[in-house]
Design an enzyme around this catalytic site. Structure first.
Site, short mmCIF file in Angstrom:
data_model
loop_
_atom_site.label_atom_id
_atom_site.label_comp_id
_atom_site.label_asym_id
_atom_site.label_seq_id
_atom_site.Cartn_x
_atom_site.Cartn_y
_atom_site.Cartn_z
N GLY A 284 0.85 -1.20 0.00
CA GLY A 284 0.00 0.00 0.00
C GLY A 284 0.87 1.23 0.00
N GLU B 2 -4.35 8.02 -2.36
CA GLU B 2 -3.38 8.92 -3.03
C GLU B 2 -2.28 9.35 -2.06
OE1 GLU B 2 -4.87 11.87 -5.71
OE2 GLU B 2 -6.56 10.63 -6.31
C1 LIG Z 1 -11.79 3.48 -1.74
C2 LIG Z 1 -10.38 3.29 -2.14
C3 LIG Z 1 -9.99 3.59 -3.43
C4 LIG Z 1 -8.67 3.39 -3.83
N1 LIG Z 1 -8.31 3.62 -5.14
C5 LIG Z 1 -7.08 3.25 -5.57
C6 LIG Z 1 -6.73 3.29 -6.96
O1 LIG Z 1 -7.51 3.72 -7.79
N2 LIG Z 1 -5.51 2.84 -7.33
C7 LIG Z 1 -4.60 2.36 -6.43
O2 LIG Z 1 -3.52 1.96 -6.84
N3 LIG Z 1 -4.88 2.31 -5.10
C8 LIG Z 1 -6.10 2.73 -4.66
N4 LIG Z 1 -6.42 2.67 -3.33
C9 LIG Z 1 -5.41 2.21 -2.38
C10 LIG Z 1 -4.88 3.35 -1.51
O3 LIG Z 1 -4.06 4.19 -2.27
C11 LIG Z 1 -4.17 2.69 -0.32
O4 LIG Z 1 -5.19 2.23 0.52
C12 LIG Z 1 -3.25 3.65 0.40
O5 LIG Z 1 -2.13 3.94 -0.38
C13 LIG Z 1 -2.78 3.11 1.74
O6 LIG Z 1 -2.31 1.82 1.64
P1 LIG Z 1 -2.87 0.68 2.61
O7 LIG Z 1 -4.34 0.78 2.61
O8 LIG Z 1 -2.26 -0.60 2.21
O9 LIG Z 1 -2.39 1.11 4.03
P2 LIG Z 1 -0.97 0.79 4.71
O10 LIG Z 1 0.13 1.22 3.81
O11 LIG Z 1 -0.96 -0.60 5.20
O12 LIG Z 1 -1.00 1.78 5.95
C14 LIG Z 1 -1.80 1.54 7.10
C15 LIG Z 1 -1.54 2.64 8.11
O13 LIG Z 1 -0.15 2.65 8.47
C16 LIG Z 1 0.41 3.91 8.22
N5 LIG Z 1 1.78 3.71 7.74
C17 LIG Z 1 2.22 2.87 6.78
N6 LIG Z 1 3.54 2.96 6.64
C18 LIG Z 1 3.97 3.89 7.53
C19 LIG Z 1 5.24 4.45 7.86
N7 LIG Z 1 6.35 4.11 7.22
N8 LIG Z 1 5.28 5.38 8.83
C20 LIG Z 1 4.17 5.78 9.48
N9 LIG Z 1 2.94 5.31 9.19
C21 LIG Z 1 2.85 4.36 8.23
C22 LIG Z 1 -0.47 4.53 7.14
O14 LIG Z 1 -0.39 5.94 7.12
C23 LIG Z 1 -1.84 4.03 7.56
O15 LIG Z 1 -2.37 4.84 8.57
C24 LIG Z 1 -7.73 2.90 -2.90
C25 LIG Z 1 -8.13 2.64 -1.59
C26 LIG Z 1 -9.42 2.81 -1.20
C27 LIG Z 1 -9.81 2.48 0.20
#
Ligand SMILES: Cc1cc2nc3c(=O)[nH]c(=O)nc-3n(C[C@H](O)[C@H](O)[C@H](O)COP(=O)(O)OP(=O)(O)OC[C@H]3O[C@@H](n4cnc5c(N)ncnc54)[C@H](O)[C@@H]3O)c2cc1C
Length: 598
Positions: free
Chosen positions: A178, A410
């Site tokens: 993510g 994003e």
């Molecule tokens: C409705 C929806 C639409 C979306 N549309 C798209 C799309 O069109 N295309 C696409 O590619 N993706 C899409 N996404 C994915 C979205 O971009 C990701 O959900 C987002 O980048 C976060 O990744 P994750 O959910 O895996 O969270 P994670 O990366 O697992 O993060 C979880 C939490 O940990 C925190 N965190 C992670 N790493 C760190 C760090 N190093 N230091 C401090 N905090 C940290 C984050 O801030 C967050 O609070 C979509 C998601 C949703 C829910």
């Protein structure tokens, strides 16, 4: 169905940008703040919307209101049903809403970033899912083709993307990847004939179920296992999508898994060059942030309208609740937040439209501030509506649900805050190192010593010698003198704090997340505050009818920001970080809350 494409407008030649000549395209305002410098050339006066954009936007905004204005009940229904009917999407196509940023020669409206953000702001006053469907298409789905596509790729895809015959989606996220986008596992292996075989699964892809074209990021062999971007068509063998996800908000927009099983991608569909995919992905996300910011501003405008009506109409204790201080405080804060977010988003759009080279830090700031602001606004508007706010019959709960995603996708706001802090520190560190070398050199070879300074180090040195650029020279209204002094003072505070952090922690500063967030929040308050100050001062200079209130907003924001900035700077040295970290460790190890009153 209203049509956006007015032939008379369509032939208007693109007007030259109305940018002040002194704009420094090679400098970043936000990063300069970390060395205590206020890059005034890029802040004052507040940019005007371009003449061509103004001309087009008049008819576009009217057409959007005409088409979406009577669909409130439908939007509520589609939110519950979690779908947008095909005939409605066809309506969006017919209006030209999929061609907003595509060049006229390929059938689009060729809107600037500023005008594009304004369109998304307007659609968002009606429904966030609509904005997301057209925004994911333009801001991220097909943006890569615009920014990095070859002439042949553009000729092949853009005309169909402009009409909406092809809808686009952006495929980066995977179940194991993510925020850490560089860790994707989807793979592309090159075949002897030059084509690629793509395998992998992307999750949560906006427009995944309705798109015909995907910008897909995959790990490629060679080029040190780097990431490469590909343009992939939904109709190709091996491409499929999953069911429509059941989401908390923006429910009517399509979000699905998109899978690639032995998909053959022709060599001519590599986007931006082999191994350049990470740069492509970040370039797309950075330049797409005006769309998200514009959408947030539109949502806030609706919330302010709803909350004002509610406050004026609802009577309790014999008077309209609008007469009570705790309701008025919320209305005022919503107005400040909206004006500040709007001023920042359109300043960013101006940088992008004017060819400023490095706007990634400003883009991150604008996304973080606008997404946080609409959530504060939603919570306050819902509170003003009281019990009604909690009822599905009223629009508040949907707007609150819809806006929650803005701080997650994003780039999460945590990651973007770290990015703001680190990108600022990186330049400050560079300046400090150059400064040290230069100062050593000055004693031995004065001319060489000064000559080798970069822009930032030069600023730092002039600042240290008292001839700095830490003062705003533009003439601002007297009522903004205190605000000006606050931002000048805290730009220097940010510079000192950055220097302190770099000297104390060196490279390990990257692990000091609590502190990086504080530095980022100071930079956010400074940049947003300066955009707000500039806009208010410019409105006053132009004799705007509401200039007095705009000045008051800039002054209020500066006072609020001062308190936050003071706390953030103070807490770099006096804080409870170690205690918090230890407590988090305790709870995480245990995996649950440890106490009960039983
Ligand atoms: C409705 C929806 C639409 C979306 N549309 C798209 C799309 O069109 N295309 C696409 O590619 N993706 C899409 N996404 C994915 C979205 O971009 C990701 O959900 C987002 O980048 C976060 O990744 P994750 O959910 O895996 O969270 P994670 O990366 O697992 O993060 C979880 C939490 O940990 C925190 N965190 C992670 N790493 C760190 C760090 N190093 N230091 C401090 N905090 C940290 C984050 O801030 C967050 O609070 C979509 C998601 C949703 C829910």
């Amino acid at each position: 169905m209203p049509e956006l494409k007015d032939p008379a407008i369509g032939t208007t030649p693109a007007a030259p940008p109305t940018v002040p000549d002194r704009l420094r395209r090679d400098q970043s305002v936000a990063k300069s703040l970390f060395v205590g410098s206020i890059l005034e050339e890029n802040l004052f006066p507040y940019p005007k919307i371009r003449a061509r954009d103004r001309e087009i936007l008049g008819s576009v905004v009217e057409a959007i209101d005409g088409f979406l204005g009577d669909k409130d009940a439908d939007f509520r229904k589609w939110d519950r049903e979690a779908q947008q009917p095909e005939d409605f999407i066809q309506g969006l196509r017919d209006m030209g809403l999929f061609g907003l940023i595509i060049p006229e020669e390929q059938g689009g409206l060729e809107l600037s970033n500023g005008a594009y953000a304004r369109v998304l702001s307007q659609t968002s006053t009606h429904d966030a899912s609509v904005s997301l469907t057209i925004g994911a298409h333009s801001s991220i789905g097909m943006k890569g083709l615009l920014l990095y596509g070859t002439d042949e790729q553009k000729a092949r895809y853009l005309p169909k993307l402009a009409t909406g015959e092809y809808i686009a989606a952006f495929c980066l996220t995977e179940s194991g990847s993510g925020s850490d986008a560089a860790s994707i596992r989807t793979s592309a292996k090159q075949n002897p004939d030059g084509s690629w075989t793509l395998n992998g699964e992307k999750i949560w892809i906006t427009n995944g179920g309705i798109a015909q074209v995907f910008t897909v990021f995959a790990r490629t062999e060679g080029a040190e296992g780097k990431i490469t971007a590909f343009v992939v068509e939904a109709g190709w063998p091996g491409v499929s999508h999953g069911h429509h996800e059941d989401k908390m908000g923006i429910r009517a927009s399509s979000t699905t898994i998109v899978s690639f099983a032995d998909v053959r991608v022709p060599p001519e569909n590599v986007l931006g060059g082999e191994g350049k995919g990470f740069k492509v992905a970040m370039g797309i996300l950075n330049s797409g942030r005006t769309g998200l910011g514009g959408g947030a501003v539109g949502g806030m405008k609706t919330l302010i309208r709803l909350a004002s009506a509610q406050a004026n109409e609802r009577r309790q204790f014999g008077a309209p609740i609008a007469s009570y201080g705790l309701v008025r405080e919320k209305i005022a804060q919503m107005t400040i937040d909206c004006f500040a977010a709007e001023s920042t988003v359109w300043m960013l759009a101006h940088y992008i439209d004017s060819g400023v080279e490095d706007y990634a830090t400003e883009a991150a700031i604008s996304k973080v501030f606008a997404s946080d602001a609409i959530q504060r606004c939603g919570s306050d508007a819902l509170q003003i509506a009281g019990g009604n706010g909690f009822m599905r019959e009223y629009p508040y709960e949907q707007i609150v649900r819809d806006s929650r995603i803005l701080s997650i996708f994003e780039g999460t706001n945590e990651i973007l805050r770290l990015f703001v802090g680190l990108s600022g520190l990186k330049d400050a560190g560079k300046a400090l190192n150059e400064l040290k070398t230069a100062v050593d050199d000055i004693f031995n070879h004065p001319i060489k010593g000064f000559g080798m300074l970069s822009g930032y180090a030069g600023q730092k040195l002039t600042q240290a010698t008292g001839v700095g650029r830490d003062r705003i020279a533009s003439r601002l209204p007297q009522e903004l003198a205190e605000a000006q002094a606050i931002f000048e003072k805290y730009a220097l505070e940010l510079s000192s704090a950055s220097g302190f952090m770099l000297r104390k922690y060196g490279k390990s500063v990257v692990d000091r997340q609590y502190d990086l967030k504080r530095l980022a929040d100071v930079a956010i308050d400074l940049f947003v505050g300066l955009c707000t100050l500039s806009r208010a001062a410019t409105l006053a200079a132009e004799g705007d009818a509401n200039a007095e209130q705009a000045i008051s907003i800039a002054a209020l924001f500066s006072q609020q920001a001062k308190r936050r900035m003071a706390a953030n700077v103070r807490r770099l040295t006096r804080n409870e970080d170690a205690g918090l970290d230890a407590l988090a460790g305790f709870t995480l190890e245990r995996g649950s809350y440890a106490w009960d009153v039983l």
